[in-house]
Write a protein that holds these residues in place. Structure first.
Motif, PDB file in Angstrom:
ATOM      1  N   LEU A 621      51.240 145.638  35.355  1.00 44.57           N
ATOM      2  CA  LEU A 621      50.710 144.264  35.000  1.00 44.57           C
ATOM      3  C   LEU A 621      50.723 143.690  33.998  1.00 44.57           C
ATOM      4  O   LEU A 621      49.862 143.356  33.289  1.00 44.57           O
ATOM      5  N   PRO A 622      52.158 142.399  33.750  1.00 46.57           N
ATOM      6  CA  PRO A 622      52.020 141.801  32.532  1.00 46.57           C
ATOM      7  C   PRO A 622      51.437 140.833  32.907  1.00 46.57           C
ATOM      8  O   PRO A 622      50.837 140.458  34.092  1.00 46.57           O
ATOM      9  N   ALA A 623      51.375 140.195  32.024  1.00 43.94           N
ATOM     10  CA  ALA A 623      50.548 138.817  31.404  1.00 43.94           C
ATOM     11  C   ALA A 623      51.110 138.093  30.644  1.00 43.94           C
ATOM     12  O   ALA A 623      52.055 138.569  29.832  1.00 43.94           O
ATOM     13  N   ARG A 624      50.699 136.711  30.521  1.00 40.43           N
ATOM     14  CA  ARG A 624      51.353 135.873  29.572  1.00 40.43           C
ATOM     15  C   ARG A 624      50.418 136.116  27.889  1.00 40.43           C
ATOM     16  O   ARG A 624      50.787 136.127  27.467  1.00 40.43           O
ATOM     17  N   ARG A 625      48.770 136.374  28.391  1.00 41.36           N
ATOM     18  CA  ARG A 625      48.159 136.793  27.531  1.00 41.36           C
ATOM     19  C   ARG A 625      47.023 137.722  27.524  1.00 41.36           C
ATOM     20  O   ARG A 625      46.775 137.831  28.783  1.00 41.36           O
ATOM     21  N   VAL A 626      47.639 138.391  26.852  1.00 44.61           N
ATOM     22  CA  VAL A 626      46.928 139.578  26.763  1.00 44.61           C
ATOM     23  C   VAL A 626      45.129 139.953  25.507  1.00 44.61           C
ATOM     24  O   VAL A 626      45.917 139.619  24.605  1.00 44.61           O
ATOM     25  N   ILE A 627      43.613 140.040  26.114  1.00 46.37           N
ATOM     26  CA  ILE A 627      43.240 139.710  25.079  1.00 46.37           C
ATOM     27  C   ILE A 627      41.887 141.468  24.686  1.00 46.37           C
ATOM     28  O   ILE A 627      41.609 141.647  25.627  1.00 46.37           O
ATOM     29  N   LEU A 628      41.829 141.860  23.887  1.00 52.29           N
ATOM     30  CA  LEU A 628      41.409 142.291  23.577  1.00 52.29           C
ATOM     31  C   LEU A 628      39.766 142.549  23.265  1.00 52.29           C
ATOM     32  O   LEU A 628      39.611 141.884  21.692  1.00 52.29           O
ATOM     33  N   ARG A 629      38.726 142.968  24.383  1.00 55.23           N
ATOM     34  CA  ARG A 629      37.866 142.309  23.641  1.00 55.23           C
ATOM     35  C   ARG A 629      37.136 143.255  22.482  1.00 55.23           C
ATOM     36  O   ARG A 629      36.273 142.255  22.208  1.00 55.23           O
ATOM     37  N   SER A 630      37.289 144.238  22.211  1.00 54.66           N
ATOM     38  CA  SER A 630      36.839 144.561  21.348  1.00 54.66           C
ATOM     39  C   SER A 630      38.293 146.092  20.582  1.00 54.66           C
ATOM     40  O   SER A 630      39.178 146.224  21.934  1.00 54.66           O
ATOM     41  N   PRO A 631      37.880 146.293  19.611  1.00 51.49           N
ATOM     42  CA  PRO A 631      38.819 147.188  19.351  1.00 51.49           C
ATOM     43  C   PRO A 631      38.504 149.023  19.177  1.00 51.49           C
ATOM     44  O   PRO A 631      38.854 149.351  18.608  1.00 51.49           O
ATOM     45  N   TYR A 632      37.644 148.982  20.809  1.00 52.27           N
ATOM     46  CA  TYR A 632      36.994 150.768  20.398  1.00 52.27           C
ATOM     47  C   TYR A 632      37.304 150.073  21.893  1.00 52.27           C
ATOM     48  O   TYR A 632      37.674 149.542  22.704  1.00 52.27           O
ATOM     49  N   VAL A 633      37.122 152.064  22.499  1.00 55.05           N
ATOM     50  CA  VAL A 633      37.119 152.439  23.633  1.00 55.05           C
ATOM     51  C   VAL A 633      35.680 153.669  23.993  1.00 55.05           C
ATOM     52  O   VAL A 633      35.828 154.046  22.929  1.00 55.05           O
ATOM     53  N   ALA A 634      34.944 152.269  24.820  1.00 57.73           N
ATOM     54  CA  ALA A 634      33.754 153.622  24.365  1.00 57.73           C
ATOM     55  C   ALA A 634      33.157 152.951  22.918  1.00 57.73           C
ATOM     56  O   ALA A 634      33.610 152.622  22.467  1.00 57.73           O
ATOM     57  N   ALA A 635      33.304 154.266  22.887  1.00 61.21           N
ATOM     58  CA  ALA A 635      32.720 154.354  20.830  1.00 61.21           C
ATOM     59  C   ALA A 635      33.380 154.535  19.745  1.00 61.21           C
ATOM     60  O   ALA A 635      33.214 154.562  19.158  1.00 61.21           O
ATOM     61  N   ASP A 636      34.558 154.606  20.920  1.00 61.05           N
ATOM     62  CA  ASP A 636      35.899 155.453  19.652  1.00 61.05           C
ATOM     63  C   ASP A 636      36.865 154.521  19.172  1.00 61.05           C
ATOM     64  O   ASP A 636      37.081 153.128  20.153  1.00 61.05           O
ATOM     65  N   PHE A 637      37.082 154.464  17.886  1.00 57.31           N
ATOM     66  CA  PHE A 637      37.803 153.327  17.337  1.00 57.31           C
ATOM     67  C   PHE A 637      39.082 153.322  18.080  1.00 57.31           C
ATOM     68  O   PHE A 637      40.027 154.970  18.243  1.00 57.31           O
ATOM     69  N   LEU A 638      40.208 152.522  18.648  1.00 56.98           N
ATOM     70  CA  LEU A 638      41.395 152.092  19.508  1.00 56.98           C
ATOM     71  C   LEU A 638      42.747 153.366  18.006  1.00 56.98           C
ATOM     72  O   LEU A 638      42.247 152.960  17.228  1.00 56.98           O
ATOM     73  N   LYS A 639      43.099 153.541  19.346  1.00 50.43           N
ATOM     74  CA  LYS A 639      44.700 154.587  18.735  1.00 50.43           C
ATOM     75  C   LYS A 639      46.186 153.136  18.259  1.00 50.43           C
ATOM     76  O   LYS A 639      45.311 152.886  19.150  1.00 50.43           O
ATOM     77  N   ARG A 640      46.219 153.661  17.349  1.00 47.50           N
ATOM     78  CA  ARG A 640      47.671 153.137  17.161  1.00 47.50           C
ATOM     79  C   ARG A 640      48.609 153.056  19.079  1.00 47.50           C
ATOM     80  O   ARG A 640      48.872 152.383  18.906  1.00 47.50           O
ATOM     81  N   SER A 641      48.587 154.387  19.160  1.00 38.65           N
ATOM     82  CA  SER A 641      49.249 154.676  20.846  1.00 38.65           C
ATOM     83  C   SER A 641      48.531 153.264  21.436  1.00 38.65           C
ATOM     84  O   SER A 641      49.567 152.395  22.683  1.00 38.65           O
ATOM     85  N   GLN A 642      46.984 153.260  21.598  1.00 39.30           N
ATOM     86  CA  GLN A 642      46.626 152.879  22.844  1.00 39.30           C
ATOM     87  C   GLN A 642      46.728 150.977  22.675  1.00 39.30           C
ATOM     88  O   GLN A 642      46.792 150.619  23.206  1.00 39.30           O
ATOM     89  N   TYR A 643      47.032 150.826  21.181  1.00 42.43           N
ATOM     90  CA  TYR A 643      46.722 149.313  20.399  1.00 42.43           C
ATOM     91  C   TYR A 643      48.726 148.493  21.717  1.00 42.43           C
ATOM     92  O   TYR A 643      48.106 147.519  22.048  1.00 42.43           O
ATOM     93  N   LYS A 644      49.027 149.376  21.247  1.00 39.44           N
ATOM     94  CA  LYS A 644      50.718 149.134  20.979  1.00 39.44           C
ATOM     95  C   LYS A 644      50.935 148.886  22.941  1.00 39.44           C
ATOM     96  O   LYS A 644      51.039 148.314  23.010  1.00 39.44           O
ATOM     97  N   GLN A 645      49.843 150.491  23.341  1.00 39.47           N
ATOM     98  CA  GLN A 645      50.136 150.118  24.891  1.00 39.47           C
ATOM     99  C   GLN A 645      49.784 149.339  25.544  1.00 39.47           C
ATOM    100  O   GLN A 645      50.070 148.399  26.783  1.00 39.47           O
ATOM    101  N   MET A 646      48.652 148.148  25.233  1.00 41.97           N
ATOM    102  CA  MET A 646      47.715 147.392  25.681  1.00 41.97           C
ATOM    103  C   MET A 646      48.629 145.938  25.063  1.00 41.97           C
ATOM    104  O   MET A 646      48.474 145.343  26.657  1.00 41.97           O
TER     105      MET A 646
END
Length: 1030
Positions: A621-646
């Protein structure tokens, strides 16, 4: 004289008759006929009237209702042909009489056949017998050269006539029969003899034809030995040619101009997917030597680069060109279902099967289809079970291609271990199976290459340019890894905030989304499910009323569809946000709600989704703009692969000129954020040693059970081909791989899953019955012993008054920790059970007194297994779903989210299927087989019985099934034969594309079921190969 007889062909594809030229040959294929006098240099023409009468005589077709020469040209069928032949004779006799009244011999010359028929005048020419002359002149056209390649029956006829005709000839070399090639010699020598030849009765040509054919019917053909040998040689050469053609067709996989596929495939991609042309990288990848020569390949590109289309084209090549099955492995059930829906239409058009292996669906081993190939689309776990079943049935070679999406999930815990086991088995057993892995950029692709023995193709192509930004306070910074700080100032936010609004929206999310919606789309990734709902509700508070006017009618339709899916109930958050074009998306929604939200977002009815990270890994589901509300997933900091995927979801091909991603961070996260945006991708590590080596234990057990290996040395050889072996130095820090393998074998022996031969030098390993049940049921080794004990105990006092006991036995062990009981709800539900059900609860270890005390807040001294307590609580939830089939009311009663209940149902149906296969391998559990078969079906759909046939169709949820049923589509056959146009008009809120997918999926499922039944019939009627004989 020009005679024309048209012979109608009765069989196509026969030999060419161009070499035959006779009196029966059509006039247009012969030269004109003239009469030449030996004493004159000129030609004497036959009167035109004679030619016209002859042409008229043979202007009709012969009848061929009876073919005396088999598949060859019929020259006799009814009396009409023989009548015409007699007429020819009479005309020729008439011509001879006419010529005899002339002054010189008349020679009829046939230029094509190079012979002349002698006819003499009264004065100057001798008089041969007219009868023989006529017969022979008609038969003269049947020469040796003309009959070199005719069937034996016709050849016998020709030889018989020539032998009879030869009796009228002189034996001397200088004397020839009539007709002759050199008639001048004959005139002088035959003059004296003609007067001594007694006249005799002449047989007509038609009589001779009849007699020859009767002889052919009653006697073997008198074909010369040379002709028989020549025919045998020709037959042998044809056989060799056919074999060569078949061999070439097997080796040649090029069926058309579209990368070896027919043009029809390109048209289908255009019509069904809307793709006009491929990107340059896709064309390059499809033309790689590794692809053409069927070597293993890993190709990696950023998200949304178009990787899946390449995989689908390779799959179609395997199915259509090489006539082999293919396996497509996807990480999630939703992706499997989406792909089954999308490819069902291709299967119907191109005549191959699309089979779903997800949840409780899938047949092991799959149906062996003789007439068509199959595409298996499977989740990671189901793909492993499928490969195991094919190995056991010795049919793995039938799978020519295995495609793995999200190959980087090799490093994802226990699921990564299953992928590794599956691929290692395919590589070890089937040398002809090609493996294609696709992924985002991999950090250690060399290790994966070595494991898969594959080549690598990578490209940084994106159809739309991606601009990455970071927001800190009210400033926007562009991500630039060349900069020392990684961040380069871009702009300040320009949005007026009130003091109240500033307190509510400290991260300025409203300002960021207001810049793009509603004209363009936006995704807001949130760290938790609850945060998704809160963000969507908060944004609505500060949006202008103009947003409500945007596509108002379409949003009203969406709300009605959501309400219908909930049996008249609608989530209060969605009721408020959808009118503004907003919604939330996470696992708390039912699958039907998620599907409706996704379709509305894709079509532009919704312009913003507040979602969790699972959306990035699932449907595109692509979008013109993607906003990451926080660099966390639950209590864990984002992984590089997760970030690139989002952030990879930013940018819609064909719509946007570029995509934007904005990561919202706080001061405390600044350093971690710099590392996140600039660091390389994480290394993908083997997970066979994950959770105390559970992966190695499962692998070794299945290898022994499947007879892939049966001793330590062979196990060692297999393990050397795993990713764990490639990364041995990194992962096996305490001991080497050989030591790990030996320890696993010993542990399996201790658990009673494997036994060794008693012969000291033999060392052969075998699985026990429990071991076979464990790997065939895909049961986690941690729970196999517990499951066996629970089933054994259940047999002692199996309660069948209700589903509760069976449901308890199939409630997944691994989901128990995700739910803590509400003791008041627990007690209330417990008291509503029947006496037999309460007795069953006490039997498994949860008495009513225990639940009552916990509900009253009292401590319980008696030891009670908390796992059993929690498992029984979930069993009560499942029982409520089976009784009511109303997700909303059960969720409200137990204070659980709708999404969790659906996850519980899905997990339970899958585990029920595993337990069923487990019990099938153990004779003592025979009563469970029939019971669990029906329970699996009920848990899979959990709807009223009449809706189950409709919900078997991929993509048809409960709400849609009810609509279809009420519209008169009550069976699978109804759907398979439905007209999509009528379906759209009959069912509310159903679009044409959805209707086409439903009909195609129904047709595919109906064909699959019919093939399975036909397979059973064929097996029953097949003669046993080991049938005893004298």
């Amino acid at each position: 004289m020009s005679n024309e007889l048209k012979v109608k062909r009765v069989s196509s594809g026969k030999r060419s008759r161009d070499r035959l030229r006779s009196n029966l040959t059509p006039a247009r294929k012969r030269t004109s006929v003239t009469r030449r006098c030996p004493e004159s240099k000129g030609d004497m023409e036959v009167p035109k009237a004679t030619n016209k009468s002859l042409d008229a005589t043979f202007s009709e077709y012969c009848s061929d209702t009876e073919d005396l020469f088999g598949d060859y040209d019929s020259i006799i069928a009814d009396s009409s042909f023989l009548t015409k032949l007699d007429s020819v004779e009479q005309n020729i006799i008439h011509d001879i009489d006419y010529a005899n009244r002339g002054s010189c011999p008349v020679v009829q010359k046939h230029e094509n056949l190079e012979f002349t028929s002698l006819k003499s005048s009264t004065e100057n020419c001798p008089k041969p017998l007219r009868d023989d002359s006529v017969t022979n002149s008609i038969l003269e056209g049947f020469g040796d050269d003309s009959f070199r390649d005719i069937p034996s029956s016709q050849l016998a006829f020709q030889q018989d006539i020539l032998q009879k005709a030869g009796m009228n000839c002189c034996i001397d070399d200088d004397k020839t029969s009539t007709p002759m090639r050199h008639p001048e010699k004959y005139l002088a020598t035959e003059d004296k003899k003609q007067s001594h030849i007694a006249p005799k009765a002449r047989k007509s040509v038609s009589d001779q034809l009849k007699k020859a054919m009767m002889d052919n019917a009653t006697a073997p053909s008198s074909v010369s030995r040379a002709v028989v040998q020549e025919a045998a040689i020709v037959t042998k050469e044809i056989s060799f040619a056919l074999e060569a053609i078949e061999l070439v067709s097997k080796e040649t996989t090029d069926l058309g101009p579209f990368f070896g596929l027919p043009t029809k495939v390109k048209e289908l991609i255009c019509n069904l997917k809307g793709i006009q042309d491929l990107y340059e990288w896709q064309k390059t990848c499809l033309n790689l030597d590794s692809v053409q020569q069927r070597r293993n390949l890993i190709y990696s590109l950023p998200t949304s680069g178009g990787k899946t289309l390449v995989a689908e084209i390779l799959i179609l090549k395997e199915l259509l060109c090489r006539k082999k099955d293919a396996l497509f492995i996807l990480p999630y059930i939703s992706l499997v279902q989406e792909k089954v829906r999308g490819l069902a239409s291709f299967g119907m058009e191109l005549d191959f099967m699309v089979e779903e292996y997800a949840g409780s669906k899938g047949r092991f081993p799959p149906v062996k289809r003789r007439g068509r190939r199959s595409l298996y689309i499977a989740t990671i776990e189901k793909a492993h079970s499928l490969v195991n079943s094919l190995i056991e049935a010795k049919r793995l070679d039938n799978v020519g291609l295995v495609v793995v999406d999200e190959l980087h999930m090799l490093g994802d815990g226990s699921r990564g271990a299953i992928i590794e086991m599956t691929l290692a088995k395919v590589i070890y057993i089937s040398k002809s199976t090609q493996i294609i892995g696709m992924s985002a950029t991999l950090g250690n692709v060399q290790d994966i290459q070595k494991f898969l023995r594959a080549e690598n193709y990578s490209n940084d192509f994106r159809p739309i340019e991606l601009k990455e930004y970071v927001k800190l306070k009210d400033s926007i910074y562009e991500v630039d890894t060349k900069e020392e700080e990684c961040f380069k100032f871009s702009r300040l936010l320009n949005f007026k905030y009130s003091s109240a609004m500033q307190k509510m929206d400290q991260d300025h999310i409203v300002a960021l989304v207001a810049e793009v919606i509603p004209s363009q789309s936006c995704l807001v990734f949130c760290p938790t499910k609850k945060n998704c709902e809160n963000v969507a509700a908060m944004i609505c508070k500060y949006l202008k009323n103009e947003f409500i006017q945007h596509k108002q009618a379409e949003k009203a339709v969406l709300l009605e569809a959501l309400k219908s899916s909930g049996n008249g109930l609608l989530c209060p958050v969605l009721r408020r946000t959808v009118p503004y074009g907003l919604a939330y998306h996470h696992s708390g929604l039912t699958s039907e709600e998620r599907k409706l939200v996704e379709e509305a977002y894709s079509s532009g009815v919704l312009c913003l989704l507040a979602c969790t990270s699972t959306l990035a890994a699932g449907i595109n589901l692509p979008a013109r703009r993607v906003i990451l509300r926080s660099p966390y997933v639950a209590a864990d900091f984002l992984k590089r692969s997760q970030y690139k995927q989002m952030v990879g979801r930013a940018g819609r091909a064909g719509i946007d000129t570029h995509g934007e991603s904005i990561l919202i961070i706080q001061d405390k996260d600044k350093d971690l954020a710099k590392k996140l945006v600039s660091s390389p991708m994480e290394i993908c590590k083997s997970n066979l040693m994950h959770d105390n080596g559970k992966g190695v234990l499962s692998l070794v057990l299945s290898l022994i059970g499947l007879n892939v290996t049966n001793n330590l040395q062979k196990i060692r050889d297999f393990m050397n081909g795993t990713l764990l072996s490639v990364q041995e130095k990194q992962l096996c820090l305490d001991k080497n791989l050989w030591d790990v393998t030996q320890e696993c074998v010993e542990l399996l022996k201790e658990k009673g899953l494997v036994t060794a031969s008693t012969e000291p030098k033999d060392g052969t390993l075998q699985v026990t019955k429990l071991g076979r049940a464990t790997y065939k049921g895909s049961v986690d080794l941690t729970y196999s012993e517990v499951l066996y004990k629970d089933l054994s105990k259940g047999l002692e006092c199996l309660m069948l008054d209700s589903f509760l006991h069976l449901v308890y036995l199939v409630t997944p062990y691994d989901i128990v920790s995700q739910c803590k009981p509400d003791w008041m709800v627990y007690f209330r539900q417990f008291t509503m059970l029947s006496a037999a059900e309460q007795k069953m609860c006490s039997a498994v270890g949860v008495p009513e007194s225990f639940v009552a005390r916990r509900a009253a807040g009292q401590n319980v001294k008696k030891n009670v297994d908390q796992v059993v307590v929690n498992r029984l609580y979930l069993a009560l939830v499942l029982l409520g779903l089976l009784k009511e089939t109303d997700l909303w009311s059960v969720a409200d009663r137990f204070q659980l989210s709708r999404g969790f209940l659906q996850t519980l149902l899905s997990s339970s149906s899958a585990f029920c299927s595993c337990v069923l296969h487990f019990t099938e391998e153990l004779e003592e559990f025979w009563p469970f087989r029939a019971l669990l078969t029906e329970l699996t079906r009920r848990l899979t759909y959990c709807v009223q019985a009449e809706l189950i046939p409709l919900m078997e169709v991929t993509g048809v949820m409960e709400g849609r099934a009810k609509q279809l049923y009420n519209a008169g589509y009550k069976t699978l056959s109804h759907l398979a034969n439905a007209d999509p146009n009528v379906l759209v008009k009959s069912v509310e809120n159903l679009f044409k594309k959805q209707a086409n997918q439903i009909v195609a999926s129904a047709k595919m499922l109906l064909t699959e079921k019919a093939d399975a039944l036909q397979e059973e019939v064929d097996d029953m009627l097949t003669k046993p190969h080991d049938l005893p004989s004298l």
